[in-house]
Design an enzyme around this catalytic site. Structure first.
Site, short mmCIF file in Angstrom:
data_model
loop_
_atom_site.label_atom_id
_atom_site.label_comp_id
_atom_site.label_asym_id
_atom_site.label_seq_id
_atom_site.Cartn_x
_atom_site.Cartn_y
_atom_site.Cartn_z
N LYS A 272 0.86 -1.18 0.00
CA LYS A 272 0.00 0.00 0.00
C LYS A 272 0.90 1.23 0.00
CE LYS A 272 -3.97 -1.62 2.58
NZ LYS A 272 -4.67 -1.37 3.82
N HIS B 210 1.77 6.68 2.96
CA HIS B 210 1.03 7.93 2.80
C HIS B 210 1.41 8.96 3.86
CE1 HIS B 210 -1.71 7.01 6.06
NE2 HIS B 210 -1.85 5.79 5.57
N HIS C 12 1.55 8.17 7.53
CA HIS C 12 2.76 7.45 7.94
C HIS C 12 3.94 8.40 8.06
CE1 HIS C 12 0.63 3.87 6.03
NE2 HIS C 12 0.67 3.63 7.33
#
Ligand code: ARG
Length: 569
Positions: free
Chosen positions: A126, A129, A132
């Protein structure tokens, strides 16, 4: 260094017969200079001493015996006693400490204490982003500051490399793997597969079942599933590393969720023995209603798969045994508040010493909002972090080009300024607040920003370069540093270590960010009001030395926040 607050507390304790530690807790630092440097609110003792605050204040003022070298004036205002510290002593103390200590503010107060910090933790396959990023930045700042205070600090990247989503990805890959170029652009391609298989799962219950089954196979060690999973993990980590390289992030441990796959059985066995693990709709749960938490903690799903929570429980047990932690911090967005409440409550059933369960602490932070709204992972409206950081560098480059196109190493500088701006923005306000990500604010050289502090630092460097020498401390005449602007700086410098301690008391790096803004502003005022170079020699020396101290502390402070300083910009 002389601790003024402690000295005051000691004296008040003597006069009132109240415990010194208690007194110390009440002592405030007034916002306005005109209310002294420290203030004691006498009403705090009214009950205990059975006297009215003004009476207490008078008593204390009359009986107190503080050396004039420490406190130069005591005033009663309302129910407060205001203490004015001796500024020459303060200046002497600060300069002496600075001279003796290359790493100013560094301490040993955390000696023999172990702090585990769980941060960053992006999810395999994933996008890494912007949430994070916040975790990475806040976690790293806490890590550095604890370390500077002498704690034994362990930074863990608890990668999201496990869970039912991998069952889905494996299924998607099996169905359409050949259509996607995951070697080349792993995260984007895997995200596409993930979105597609998710859609299919919504439409077709059988596919969903197959996905769940895949994850079960993975947990049981099925070699085909494991091989695909490893490939996803390796490719993702390679991508994440690009972001970590830009930020300069390092971790002591990369044990992610999968690391606990063989450590969950023990958790289930322990919980079983407590009798609190109960069946509910085929799943096994711990009911937490009597603890004021209305959602039960799911330990095992109906198909026998474990959960995110079970892995966190296994991680707590493992970390207690491996690191013997005094504190274990978890830096995630506030969306996970319920999760950690549940996990910490269930952890009390694991039979661990209270030291460990008391040391667990969620450190939540607010969302990062684009001016256009929330950034989401599932809907595909994602900002890729690597792109964002590179954009920051490009924008910084343009600004530098405009301001000072002659500069050498513009690329290096733009990197420090651009990344520094993004990092500082994440740390600028109290972490729980949502943050609006707006380029103009973040990169504003005049705002409360990273670039502003860097710019101030660069000014100190250029003054020191022009001066060509750093005076010796013994040649500094403290009397020449008693003007308002110099004293303001000295007071801020005096509070550096205390600021770091406050950060660790509240797990709040923004306290240091605000501090550095204050220091930079104090220096700008000093610089605007006081000529530094070209003054009479003694005065020049004193002011160069001030500049030198500010320069150093700005640099140390920013490096604790994880931000590098350019020498020119
Ligand atoms: N991977 C999770 C996420 O992206 C964060 C993990 C936080 N750490 C933990 N021990 N649960 O939301």
């Amino acid at each position: 260094m002389l601790n003024f607050k402690k000295e005051i507390a000691k004296q008040i304790a003597n006069v009132t017969n109240v415990n010194e530690k208690e007194i110390e807790k009440y002592i405030e630092i007034p916002k306005e200079n005109t209310n002294g440097d420290y203030a004691f609110p006498c009403f705090k003792l009214a009950k205990e001493l059975k006297k009215a605050p003004p009476v207490i204040a008078n008593d204390i003022k009359e009986k107190i015996e503080i050396d004039e070298k420490i406190i130069s004036k005591i005033e009663i205002v309302g129910g407060y006693i205001n203490f004015y510290i001796n500024k020459e002593t303060l200046s002497k103390e600060v300069l002496k400490e600075f001279e003796n200590n290359k790493e100013y503010g560094k301490s040993e107060i955390g000696k023999e204490k172990n702090i585990v910090i769980d941060y960053s933790a992006p999810n395999i396959a994933k996008p890494f982003h912007i949430g994070h990023l916040r975790s990475t930045v806040i976690g790293a700042a806490l890590y550095n500051i604890y370390k500077y205070l002498g704690y034994n600090t362990i930074g863990i990247n608890h990668l999201g490399d496990y869970g039912t989503q991998f069952g889905k990805l494996i299924e998607g890959y099996k169905l359409w793997g050949k259509e996607y170029n995951i070697e080349n652009d792993p995260i984007n391609e895997l995200t596409k597969i993930y979105i597609r298989i998710n859609d299919l799962c919504k439409k077709d219950e059988n596919v969903l079942e197959q996905c769940r089954y895949n994850f079960k196979l993975l947990e049981e060690g099925d070699s085909y599933c494991k091989e695909i999973w490893t490939k996803f993990r390796d490719l993702s980590l390679k991508e994440f590393q690009k972001v970590y390289d830009l930020l300069g992030s390092k971790f002591d441990s990369w044990n992610g969720e999968a690391f606990y796959s063989d450590k969950m059985q023990e958790i289930i066995e322990i919980l079983n023995k407590t009798g609190k693990l109960v069946e509910s709709q085929g799943a096994r749960i711990i009911d937490l209603a009597d603890k004021g938490i209305n959602t039960p903690c799911i330990i095992e799903k109906s198909n026998g798969s474990t959960t995110y929570a079970t892995r966190d429980l296994a991680a707590i047990l493992y970390r207690a045994r491996t690191y013997n932690f005094d504190k274990a911090l978890y830096v995630t967005s506030y969306e996970q508040t319920l999760h950690f409440k549940q996990v910490f409550e269930v952890a009390k059933l694991l039979g661990l010493d209270e030291k460990y369960t008391n040391g667990l602490e969620h450190v939540p932070f607010g969302m990062v909002l684009l001016p256009t709204g929330k950034m989401s992972t599932r809907e595909g409206n994602v900002v890729k972090l690597e792109d964002l950081l590179n954009e920051a560098i490009e924008r910084a480059y343009e600004i530098i080009e405009e301001k000072n196109s002659e500069l050498e190493d513009k690329e290096e500088i733009a990197k420090k300024v651009g990344i520094g701006a993004v990092v500082f923005n994440d740390l600028a306000n109290s972490r729980i607040k949502d943050e609006i990500f707006d380029w103009d604010t973040i990169l504003n050289f005049q705002g409360d920003t990273g670039p502003y502090i860097q710019y101030t630092y660069v000014r100190t460097r250029s003054i020191l370069e022009k001066a060509t020498y750093i005076p010796l401390m013994k040649d500094i005449d403290i009397k020449l540093l008693q003007d308002e602007y110099s004293l303001n700086i000295i007071k801020i410098i005096y509070n550096f270590e205390d600021t770091l301690i406050q950060v660790t008391n509240k797990e709040e790096p923004s306290i240091l960010s605000r501090y550095l803004i204050d220091l930079a502003k104090a220096f700008s005022n000093f610089y605007n009001e006081n000529k530094i170079l070209g003054e009479e020699e003694k005065l020049q020396k004193a002011r160069i030395y001030m500049t030198y101290m500010v320069s150093n502390i700005l640099k140390i402070g920013m490096s604790l926040l994880g931000i590098q300083m350019p020498e020119k910009m």
